[in-house]
Design a protein around this motif. Sequence first.
Motif, PDB file in Angstrom:
ATOM      1  N   VAL A 119     -49.307  44.385  61.176  1.00 13.78           N
ATOM      2  CA  VAL A 119     -50.298  43.931  62.153  1.00 13.78           C
ATOM      3  C   VAL A 119     -50.204  42.426  62.336  1.00 13.78           C
ATOM      4  CG1 VAL A 119     -52.752  43.877  62.737  1.00 13.78           C
ATOM      5  CG2 VAL A 119     -51.794  45.869  61.553  1.00 13.78           C
ATOM      6  N   TRP A 120     -49.996  41.687  61.239  1.00 13.92           N
ATOM      7  CA  TRP A 120     -49.851  40.218  61.364  1.00 13.92           C
ATOM      8  C   TRP A 120     -48.654  39.891  62.250  1.00 13.92           C
ATOM      9  CZ3 TRP A 120     -54.212  40.845  60.077  1.00 13.92           C
ATOM     10  CH2 TRP A 120     -54.750  40.963  58.820  1.00 13.92           C
ATOM     11  N   SER A 121     -47.584  40.658  62.139  1.00 18.10           N
ATOM     12  CA  SER A 121     -46.401  40.426  62.975  1.00 18.10           C
ATOM     13  C   SER A 121     -46.707  40.678  64.447  1.00 18.10           C
ATOM     14  CB  SER A 121     -45.253  41.335  62.525  1.00 18.10           C
ATOM     15  OG  SER A 121     -44.845  41.021  61.206  1.00 18.10           O
ATOM     16  N   ILE A 122     -47.546  41.691  64.723  1.00 17.98           N
ATOM     17  CA  ILE A 122     -47.931  41.984  66.107  1.00 17.98           C
ATOM     18  C   ILE A 122     -48.701  40.812  66.692  1.00 17.98           C
ATOM     19  CG2 ILE A 122     -49.452  43.408  67.542  1.00 17.98           C
ATOM     20  CD1 ILE A 122     -48.714  45.796  65.763  1.00 17.98           C
ATOM     21  N   VAL A 123     -49.686  40.305  65.943  1.00 17.78           N
ATOM     22  CA  VAL A 123     -50.519  39.207  66.437  1.00 17.78           C
ATOM     23  C   VAL A 123     -49.670  37.960  66.669  1.00 17.78           C
ATOM     24  CG1 VAL A 123     -52.492  37.702  65.956  1.00 17.78           C
ATOM     25  CG2 VAL A 123     -52.580  40.117  65.307  1.00 17.78           C
ATOM     26  N   ARG A 155     -59.166  39.204  45.013  1.00 18.38           N
ATOM     27  CA  ARG A 155     -58.161  39.602  45.990  1.00 18.38           C
ATOM     28  C   ARG A 155     -56.834  38.916  45.671  1.00 18.38           C
ATOM     29  NH1 ARG A 155     -60.051  42.432  49.152  1.00 18.38           N
ATOM     30  NH2 ARG A 155     -59.579  42.596  51.352  1.00 18.38           N
ATOM     31  N   SER A 156     -55.748  39.617  45.912  1.00 20.70           N
ATOM     32  CA  SER A 156     -54.417  39.055  45.703  1.00 20.70           C
ATOM     33  C   SER A 156     -54.212  37.841  46.611  1.00 20.70           C
ATOM     34  CB  SER A 156     -53.362  40.124  46.019  1.00 20.70           C
ATOM     35  OG  SER A 156     -52.115  39.537  46.300  1.00 20.70           O
ATOM     36  N   GLU A 157     -53.762  36.747  46.023  1.00 19.98           N
ATOM     37  CA  GLU A 157     -53.509  35.533  46.801  1.00 19.98           C
ATOM     38  C   GLU A 157     -52.435  35.796  47.851  1.00 19.98           C
ATOM     39  OE1 GLU A 157     -53.756  31.921  48.400  1.00 19.98           O
ATOM     40  OE2 GLU A 157     -55.122  32.711  46.859  1.00 19.98           O
ATOM     41  N   ARG A 158     -51.491  36.652  47.534  1.00 22.30           N
ATOM     42  CA  ARG A 158     -50.412  36.967  48.466  1.00 22.30           C
ATOM     43  C   ARG A 158     -50.972  37.666  49.721  1.00 22.30           C
ATOM     44  NH1 ARG A 158     -46.732  41.387  48.733  1.00 22.30           N
ATOM     45  NH2 ARG A 158     -44.760  40.822  49.729  1.00 22.30           N
ATOM     46  N   GLN A 159     -51.921  38.571  49.511  1.00 15.22           N
ATOM     47  CA  GLN A 159     -52.541  39.256  50.654  1.00 15.22           C
ATOM     48  C   GLN A 159     -53.235  38.265  51.577  1.00 15.22           C
ATOM     49  OE1 GLN A 159     -54.076  43.008  48.102  1.00 15.22           O
ATOM     50  NE2 GLN A 159     -55.059  42.769  50.076  1.00 15.22           N
ATOM     51  N   MET A 160     -54.060  37.398  50.986  1.00 17.29           N
ATOM     52  CA  MET A 160     -54.822  36.437  51.785  1.00 17.29           C
ATOM     53  C   MET A 160     -53.894  35.450  52.471  1.00 17.29           C
ATOM     54  SD  MET A 160     -58.193  35.699  49.409  1.00 17.29           S
ATOM     55  CE  MET A 160     -57.239  35.030  48.044  1.00 17.29           C
ATOM     56  N   ALA A 161     -52.825  35.061  51.788  1.00 15.26           N
ATOM     57  CA  ALA A 161     -51.863  34.106  52.373  1.00 15.26           C
ATOM     58  C   ALA A 161     -51.215  34.702  53.614  1.00 15.26           C
ATOM     59  CB  ALA A 161     -50.807  33.724  51.336  1.00 15.26           C
ATOM     60  N   SER A 165     -51.538  32.939  57.253  1.00 13.23           N
ATOM     61  CA  SER A 165     -50.343  32.513  57.981  1.00 13.23           C
ATOM     62  C   SER A 165     -50.465  32.807  59.476  1.00 13.23           C
ATOM     63  CB  SER A 165     -49.093  33.204  57.413  1.00 13.23           C
ATOM     64  OG  SER A 165     -49.047  34.575  57.773  1.00 13.23           O
ATOM     65  N   VAL A 166     -51.223  33.852  59.826  1.00 10.85           N
ATOM     66  CA  VAL A 166     -51.436  34.166  61.242  1.00 10.85           C
ATOM     67  C   VAL A 166     -52.200  33.025  61.910  1.00 10.85           C
ATOM     68  CG1 VAL A 166     -52.498  35.778  62.874  1.00 10.85           C
ATOM     69  CG2 VAL A 166     -51.469  36.642  60.764  1.00 10.85           C
ATOM     70  N   LEU A 167     -53.266  32.570  61.255  1.00 16.14           N
ATOM     71  CA  LEU A 167     -54.074  31.489  61.815  1.00 16.14           C
ATOM     72  C   LEU A 167     -53.259  30.197  61.908  1.00 16.14           C
ATOM     73  CD1 LEU A 167     -56.200  33.615  60.699  1.00 16.14           C
ATOM     74  CD2 LEU A 167     -57.765  31.670  60.490  1.00 16.14           C
ATOM     75  N   GLU A 168     -52.510  29.898  60.845  1.00 13.36           N
ATOM     76  CA  GLU A 168     -51.758  28.641  60.807  1.00 13.36           C
ATOM     77  C   GLU A 168     -50.644  28.613  61.848  1.00 13.36           C
ATOM     78  OE1 GLU A 168     -50.550  28.711  56.766  1.00 13.36           O
ATOM     79  OE2 GLU A 168     -52.569  28.263  55.985  1.00 13.36           O
ATOM     80  N   GLU A 169     -49.893  29.691  61.958  1.00 10.12           N
ATOM     81  CA  GLU A 169     -48.756  29.721  62.883  1.00 10.12           C
ATOM     82  C   GLU A 169     -49.186  29.770  64.348  1.00 10.12           C
ATOM     83  OE1 GLU A 169     -45.693  32.560  62.114  1.00 10.12           O
ATOM     84  OE2 GLU A 169     -45.812  32.299  59.927  1.00 10.12           O
ATOM     85  N   LYS A 170     -50.313  30.423  64.619  1.00 14.75           N
ATOM     86  CA  LYS A 170     -50.752  30.601  66.006  1.00 14.75           C
ATOM     87  C   LYS A 170     -51.873  29.637  66.407  1.00 14.75           C
ATOM     88  CE  LYS A 170     -47.714  32.491  66.539  1.00 14.75           C
ATOM     89  NZ  LYS A 170     -46.683  32.261  67.538  1.00 14.75           N
ATOM     90  N   GLY A 171     -52.236  28.726  65.517  1.00 14.75           N
ATOM     91  CA  GLY A 171     -53.263  27.736  65.848  1.00 14.75           C
ATOM     92  C   GLY A 171     -54.626  28.357  66.104  1.00 14.75           C
ATOM     93  N   LEU A 172     -54.972  29.379  65.342  1.00 18.11           N
ATOM     94  CA  LEU A 172     -56.258  30.058  65.496  1.00 18.11           C
ATOM     95  C   LEU A 172     -57.271  29.523  64.492  1.00 18.11           C
ATOM     96  CD1 LEU A 172     -54.916  33.712  65.888  1.00 18.11           C
ATOM     97  CD2 LEU A 172     -55.915  32.296  67.707  1.00 18.11           C
ATOM     98  N   ARG A 173     -58.515  29.407  64.943  1.00 20.07           N
ATOM     99  CA  ARG A 173     -59.584  28.907  64.086  1.00 20.07           C
ATOM    100  C   ARG A 173     -60.647  29.982  63.924  1.00 20.07           C
ATOM    101  NH1 ARG A 173     -60.781  22.883  66.668  1.00 20.07           N
ATOM    102  NH2 ARG A 173     -58.608  22.140  66.657  1.00 20.07           N
ATOM    103  N   ASP A 174     -61.180  30.084  62.698  1.00 26.21           N
ATOM    104  CA  ASP A 174     -62.309  30.977  62.474  1.00 26.21           C
ATOM    105  C   ASP A 174     -63.526  30.393  63.195  1.00 26.21           C
ATOM    106  OD1 ASP A 174     -64.641  32.203  61.300  1.00 26.21           O
ATOM    107  OD2 ASP A 174     -63.345  32.931  59.706  1.00 26.21           O
ATOM    108  N   LEU A 175     -64.196  31.179  64.032  1.00 21.91           N
ATOM    109  CA  LEU A 175     -65.307  30.668  64.839  1.00 21.91           C
ATOM    110  C   LEU A 175     -66.653  30.738  64.135  1.00 21.91           C
ATOM    111  CD1 LEU A 175     -64.253  32.033  68.346  1.00 21.91           C
ATOM    112  CD2 LEU A 175     -63.802  29.798  67.318  1.00 21.91           C
TER     113      LEU A 175
END
Length: 340
Positions: A119-123, A155-161, A165-175
Amino acid sequence: MKIFSWNLRGLGNPRGVRSLRDLLTKEDPDVVFLQETRLKVAQWIFCKYSLGFKNCFVVDSFGCSGGLAMLWKDDVNLHILNYSSHHIHALIRNSMFEGGVGIITGVYGHPQTERREEVWSIVKALGRGVTSPWLVFGDFNEILNQSEKHGGNLRSERQMAGFRSVLEEKGLRDLGFSGKPFTWCNRREGDIICERLDRFLGNLMWCEAFPFTHVQHGVAAYSDHTPIWLDSNGGLTKRKGHRLFRFEAMWIRDRDCTHIVERVWDESEGIGNCNDLMGKISKCGVELSKWNRRSFGNVQKELASAKEKLKEMEDLDPAYQQLPQHKVAREEVQKWLEKG
């Protein structure tokens, strides 16, 4: 613009439909994104009208799980761009967007941890070349950091990372949000786990276009997820016009409803033109609204009181430490929704 999102864990039973319809009537969103509907396309032909929408795009459920739906009002110029079992990607044309175009993406994160990266790859792929305000929202089935979880193992740090990475790569901010801190709870006595799985994300262009954007975590007596909604004006702009007349399903069970419609219809001569028809329909609405206040006012007051008590319970105990009391409050809301 108001956008509503909810993983309601099934819309194939009366409780789910009643809870959703009650929320949509109150919040009056322009766009609705639903996850885990567990419905097929054919079932939505009736369902969308019962929810007050004519426009609807559906992704079939698979077996007894999954299923997505996006619904929108007639005055929303929305076009579906692409979709999968885990997203619906759409374009909205409106002068409120710079350039007249905005992009919205409803997301349902994969429930299987090992497949969430799909799903992260899709986004990430959807975000390539986006040059318009972009809103990404839904149930991501993941948290960004440990503070968004209560109970259970860390939670696994790898899961959260992977999610970060989706937010960081796509410039998305939590609103951000207002309301209780978690949007999902397993409600398992003795092993309570609560997490913030549902959220709205926006790119810089969205944040600049709508600086007063406000996200609300709602309250509902159905599903283990919390409904959430975004108001791009922060609630500063009130809806114009009078409240629309809505025919309530509960009226059909009362013979007085039939008598009122028959009386209004028989009061004058037959229908000569469209104006005569609209006049009779309008008068029916007025008379039925008066009768509703007289006959069902107590039910509506009790429902409002039950919902307020449930909200107070969730505000005071967002981690569900007093689970039995939460169950009682939810059942009380459902009781009055059913009577209504």
